[in-house]
Design an enzyme around this catalytic site. Structure first.
Site, short mmCIF file in Angstrom:
data_model
loop_
_atom_site.label_atom_id
_atom_site.label_comp_id
_atom_site.label_asym_id
_atom_site.label_seq_id
_atom_site.Cartn_x
_atom_site.Cartn_y
_atom_site.Cartn_z
CD GLU A 294 -26.95 -33.25 -1.58
OE1 GLU A 294 -26.89 -32.39 -2.47
OE2 GLU A 294 -27.71 -34.23 -1.65
CG HIS A 323 -3.81 -19.99 -18.88
ND1 HIS A 323 -2.56 -19.47 -19.15
CD2 HIS A 323 -3.80 -21.27 -19.32
CE1 HIS A 323 -1.83 -20.41 -19.76
NE2 HIS A 323 -2.57 -21.51 -19.86
CE LYS A 436 -34.96 -32.52 -2.77
NZ LYS A 436 -35.00 -33.93 -3.12
O1 PA5 Z 1 -28.23 -36.75 -3.17
C1 PA5 Z 1 -29.37 -36.42 -2.93
O2 PA5 Z 1 -30.12 -37.09 -2.21
C2 PA5 Z 1 -29.98 -35.16 -3.52
O3 PA5 Z 1 -29.05 -34.33 -4.09
C3 PA5 Z 1 -31.02 -35.54 -4.57
O4 PA5 Z 1 -30.41 -36.31 -5.57
C4 PA5 Z 1 -31.70 -34.35 -5.21
O5 PA5 Z 1 -32.20 -33.50 -4.21
C5 PA5 Z 1 -32.83 -34.80 -6.12
O6 PA5 Z 1 -33.72 -35.63 -5.43
P1 PA5 Z 1 -34.73 -36.59 -6.15
O7 PA5 Z 1 -33.97 -37.58 -6.93
O8 PA5 Z 1 -35.53 -37.17 -5.05
O9 PA5 Z 1 -35.56 -35.73 -7.06
#
Ligand code: PA5
Length: 466
Positions: A294, A323, A436
């Site tokens: 990410e 394996h 989202k």
């Molecule tokens: O790293 C990030 O920003 C995302 O992966 C969020 O952690 C994930 O989308 C969850 O978001 P939130 O904590 O706002 O619910």
């Protein structure tokens, strides 16, 4: 620093032409130095607030620790609701530090250990939720709802289901005492709800992004409930942070491996395999996959140039995947770097007994399962090296709060340095946000009408269906 880093098997003079030429360090010294300076100059600023978490005054945690130990005493189960960065850090740490068969223990064993069962629900699969509901006794179950934005559909849906059931089971006044909220203070739907309902609420700093939040209240609250020594975890992270703030790349593990990974990408190694040789570290791969993917998977660089950069992280487990996948790593395309996570000493080891009736197994006699696991890791490192494949090994003397804290901090700095080297914004996630918003639109959330029209108008050709 307790962790050790062996990057011999990344280098051309060890594995041959497919490795990184040692001269590249000198050639890129300016760029490495600039990436280092960029990260260091921003520590504690903007989206790099995570880097200051290990430096907080640990006594400021005492009140929260005391409250969470009260929950530990009365809970039969503790359930974390969250997704992405609000779940993967907690999952990786509890797997490393708690008994990995905790939830399978009989009630009497859990009682004498003074621990509740722990569930971290990071998906919205209805069958999984149904299964959970069949396992927990709501009257003695406590929930920690974690969402940084306070808006994530998955987490809010889980919360709505469980809060409704809890109110029906114990009444509204009692139900609110079963929920802890962890979110951004003053912002978002969860914060507003928590205020309205009167939940105990813990904040996430504005500059701590989801995948960099494990050492904030996101992780610390559930860890404190489960009796994990969070001060030692932070102290370990601090120790690693110090090592990662040293400008000499040869002494800075995160800067060195970030640079080597970037060099590997230039050579076409676009896959980074995280392969722990310890089940306790199995979910560190999940944490790594999120932070690496990410953070580094970006379309544009900081100058607006289209780069479509990023190295695809993959998970493997030693010895299980020897394996399954190691054949591909050894003989398939030269497109991978494998990071081995090694453990010197297992907290519990099991001796392999000799059996005079089974001569064929004589070679195992007198060894332990831990020794066998480590021998197999060394053998796999050797096999990869012999085949000219890039790998490096991070060794934890043992798995405990300090070393796990070190490992987490190492991953965060390694990612930050790699992002700075690649000249991208490490800390945003426009691709995730897009999904989202589309979800909000498809579920009819107010204010997302235009997005819904956009999603619906995305061209779909009837002839491409079966
Ligand atoms: O790293 C990030 O920003 C995302 O992966 C969020 O952690 C994930 O989308 C969850 O978001 P939130 O904590 O706002 O619910």
């Amino acid at each position: 620093m307790k962790l050790r880093f062996d990057y011999n098997n990344m280098m051309a003079d060890v594995i041959g032409d497919r490795g990184i030429d040692a001269g590249k360090l000198g050639e890129n010294a300016g760029k490495i130095g600039a990436a280092f300076e960029d990260v260091l100059a921003n520590c504690g600023k903007g989206w790099q607030e995570w880097s200051e978490l290990p430096y907080i005054d640990y006594s400021s945690l005492d009140g929260m620790i005391a409250k969470m130990s009260e929950i530990r005493k009365k809970a039969s189960a503790f359930v974390v609701l969250g997704i992405g960065g609000s779940a993967l850090g907690p999952i990786s740490v509890v797997q490393a530090l708690l008994d990995m068969r905790l939830n399978e223990q009989p009630a009497s064993a859990l009682k004498s250990a003074g621990l509740p069962k722990l569930y971290i629900e990071d998906n919205i699969d209805p069958e999984r939720m149904h299964g959970l509901l069949g396992l927990i006794d709501l009257k003695t179950t406590y929930f920690n709802v974690i969402t940084k934005s306070g808006e994530t559909s998955e987490t809010l849906a889980q919360f709505l289901v469980l809060y409704d059931l809890m109110k029906k089971a114990v009444g509204k006044e009692e139900a609110r005492k079963h929920f802890i909220a962890t979110t951004t203070i003053g912002k978002g739907t969860l914060y507003a709800l928590a205020q309205k309902e009167g939940f105990d609420t813990y904040g996430i700093g504005p500059g701590v992004g989801g995948r960099f939040s494990v050492l904030s209240n996101v992780g610390l609250v559930p860890f404190a409930v489960m009796g994990i020594d969070i001060k030692k975890l932070l102290a370990g992270a601090k120790e690693m942070s110090e090592a990662c703030r040293v400008s000499d790349v040869k002494k800075n593990p995160a800067l060195m491996t970030a640079f080597l990974q970037c060099m590997a990408m230039e050579k076409g190694a676009n896959i980074s395999v995280m392969m722990p040789y310890a089940d306790s570290l199995k979910y560190m791969s999940d944490f790594y996959c999120q932070i690496w993917a990410e953070s580094l998977g970006k379309a544009k660089d900081k100058d607006g140039k289209t780069v479509n950069v990023g190295q695809t992280p993959a998970k493997a487990l030693g010895v299980t995947d020897q394996h399954s996948q190691v054949q591909l790593y050894t003989e398939g395309p030269y497109d991978k770097v494998v990071t081995f996570l090694a453990v010197d000493k297992f907290r519990n080891d099991v001796a392999i007994p000799s059996d005079p009736d089974i001569d064929a197994c004589d070679f195992l006699k007198g060894h332990t399962m831990g020794e066998l696991l480590n021998a197999e890791r060394v053998a796999t490192e050797y096999a990869l090296r012999k085949a000219g494949r890039m790998s490096f090994t991070v060794t934890l003397p043992e798995v405990n709060e300090e070393t796990v804290g070190e490992l987490l901090a190492y991953y965060m700095y390694e990612t930050a340095f790699a992002g700075a080297y690649l000249n991208i914004d490490t800390f945003n996630q426009p691709g995730v946000e897009e999904g989202k918003k589309a979800t909000f639109a498809m579920l009819g959330r107010k204010g997302y009408e235009e997005k819904l029209a956009e999603v619906r108008s995305a061209a779909k050709k009837p002839e491409y269906y079966i």
